[in-house]
Design a protein around this motif. Sequence first.
Motif, short mmCIF file in Angstrom:
data_model
loop_
_atom_site.label_atom_id
_atom_site.label_comp_id
_atom_site.label_asym_id
_atom_site.label_seq_id
_atom_site.Cartn_x
_atom_site.Cartn_y
_atom_site.Cartn_z
N THR A 1 -8.68 14.07 15.02
CA THR A 1 -9.68 15.05 14.58
C THR A 1 -9.03 16.12 13.71
OG1 THR A 1 -10.99 14.71 16.58
CG2 THR A 1 -11.36 16.76 15.39
N ALA B 240 -8.96 18.90 0.49
CA ALA B 240 -9.81 18.47 -0.61
C ALA B 240 -10.57 19.63 -1.23
CB ALA B 240 -10.78 17.39 -0.14
N ARG C 34 -7.36 17.06 6.13
CA ARG C 34 -7.60 16.32 4.88
C ARG C 34 -8.83 16.86 4.15
NH1 ARG C 34 -7.24 11.34 6.69
NH2 ARG C 34 -9.45 10.88 6.96
N ARG C 35 -9.89 17.15 4.90
CA ARG C 35 -11.10 17.71 4.29
C ARG C 35 -10.83 19.09 3.70
NH1 ARG C 35 -16.20 16.46 4.88
NH2 ARG C 35 -16.72 18.68 5.11
N ARG D 88 -24.96 13.73 6.75
CA ARG D 88 -24.73 14.19 5.38
C ARG D 88 -25.85 15.15 4.94
NH1 ARG D 88 -24.44 9.64 3.38
NH2 ARG D 88 -22.19 9.41 3.25
N GLU E 251 -13.79 23.86 9.43
CA GLU E 251 -12.92 24.08 8.27
C GLU E 251 -12.67 25.57 8.06
OE1 GLU E 251 -14.68 20.13 5.99
OE2 GLU E 251 -15.17 22.14 5.27
N ILE F 238 -14.48 8.41 11.94
CA ILE F 238 -13.73 9.17 10.94
C ILE F 238 -14.65 9.57 9.79
CG2 ILE F 238 -11.92 9.00 9.19
CD1 ILE F 238 -10.31 7.36 11.20
N ALA F 239 -15.55 8.66 9.39
CA ALA F 239 -16.49 8.99 8.32
C ALA F 239 -17.37 10.17 8.72
CB ALA F 239 -17.35 7.78 7.97
N THR G 57 -6.23 15.79 11.96
CA THR G 57 -5.81 15.15 10.72
C THR G 57 -6.97 15.05 9.73
OG1 THR G 57 -4.19 13.85 11.97
CG2 THR G 57 -4.72 13.10 9.74
N VAL G 58 -8.13 14.64 10.22
CA VAL G 58 -9.29 14.49 9.34
C VAL G 58 -9.72 15.84 8.78
CG1 VAL G 58 -11.75 13.89 9.28
CG2 VAL G 58 -10.13 12.39 10.43
N HIS G 59 -9.75 16.88 9.61
CA HIS G 59 -10.19 18.19 9.14
C HIS G 59 -9.18 18.81 8.16
CE1 HIS G 59 -13.28 17.91 12.22
NE2 HIS G 59 -13.88 18.91 11.62
N GLU H 103 -15.40 13.33 8.54
CA GLU H 103 -15.18 13.72 7.15
C GLU H 103 -16.44 14.32 6.53
OE1 GLU H 103 -13.60 10.15 5.45
OE2 GLU H 103 -11.53 10.82 5.79
#
Length: 246
Positions: free
Chosen positions: A205, A215, A211-212, A77, A171, A100-101, A207-209, A104
């Motif tokens: 991978t 957002a 979703r990000r 982070r 992204e 997954i965290a 799917t997560v990207h 994300e």
Amino acid sequence: MSTATSTSPPLPPARVLVVDDDPTVAEVVTGYLRRAGHSVRHAADGAAALDSAARHDPDLVVLDLMLPGIDGLEVCRRLRADRPVPVIMLTARGDEDDRIAGLELGADDYVTKPFSPRELVLRVESVLRRSRAAAPAASGRGLLTGAGIRLDPQTRRAVKNGRELMLTLREFDLLAHFLTRPGLAHGRQELMRDVWGWDFGDLSTITVHVRRLRAKIEDDPAAPRLIRTVWGVGYRFEAGGEEGTR
């Protein structure tokens, strides 16, 4: 688990920071990366990792999530808050929630322990190749626009309705892929190949990207209008922003 292709030409040396509190794992990983020609530093905990990253500006970080003190997710982070340095996570088998965290938070890839050191080197070089190729590949492109978004591949900046979007490497590349092909359905395997540069991989991978990215670009990520799900296939980008489904 993702697997990078191995047919690409050798990369120029890179500065790699390996963060792992297991001395045996750290020794093996740093040894393999050095034999591949890279300059490698090691940090045994989260605080040392952040200090080393601030001092030496690595091109890529290999980051174990299970660290004493500041854990790997918090390290990821903080690294991502400073600049979009590529991150490859090391995770224990079965730690799907942490994996997954990490994705994300903007990590580019993960490797599950126990792992093949040769595979890790291929993953590192795949991510480095993608990050280094981004600027030269963009040199022949003009602005990409659609749905109120302006993306400049040369400066790696993206703006929506006058507000700059803080996008990670993946992204940004994913959004560029969508903007250059509006209205087309993109399979997850296609996105993994064309955006990540991998022949095979864990499709979660993608799917997560997605979703990000939703957002960051959707007015209401819970009811996306730009990146629509094409059931049984993947996703479609609607440049006009028609109402769609997740």
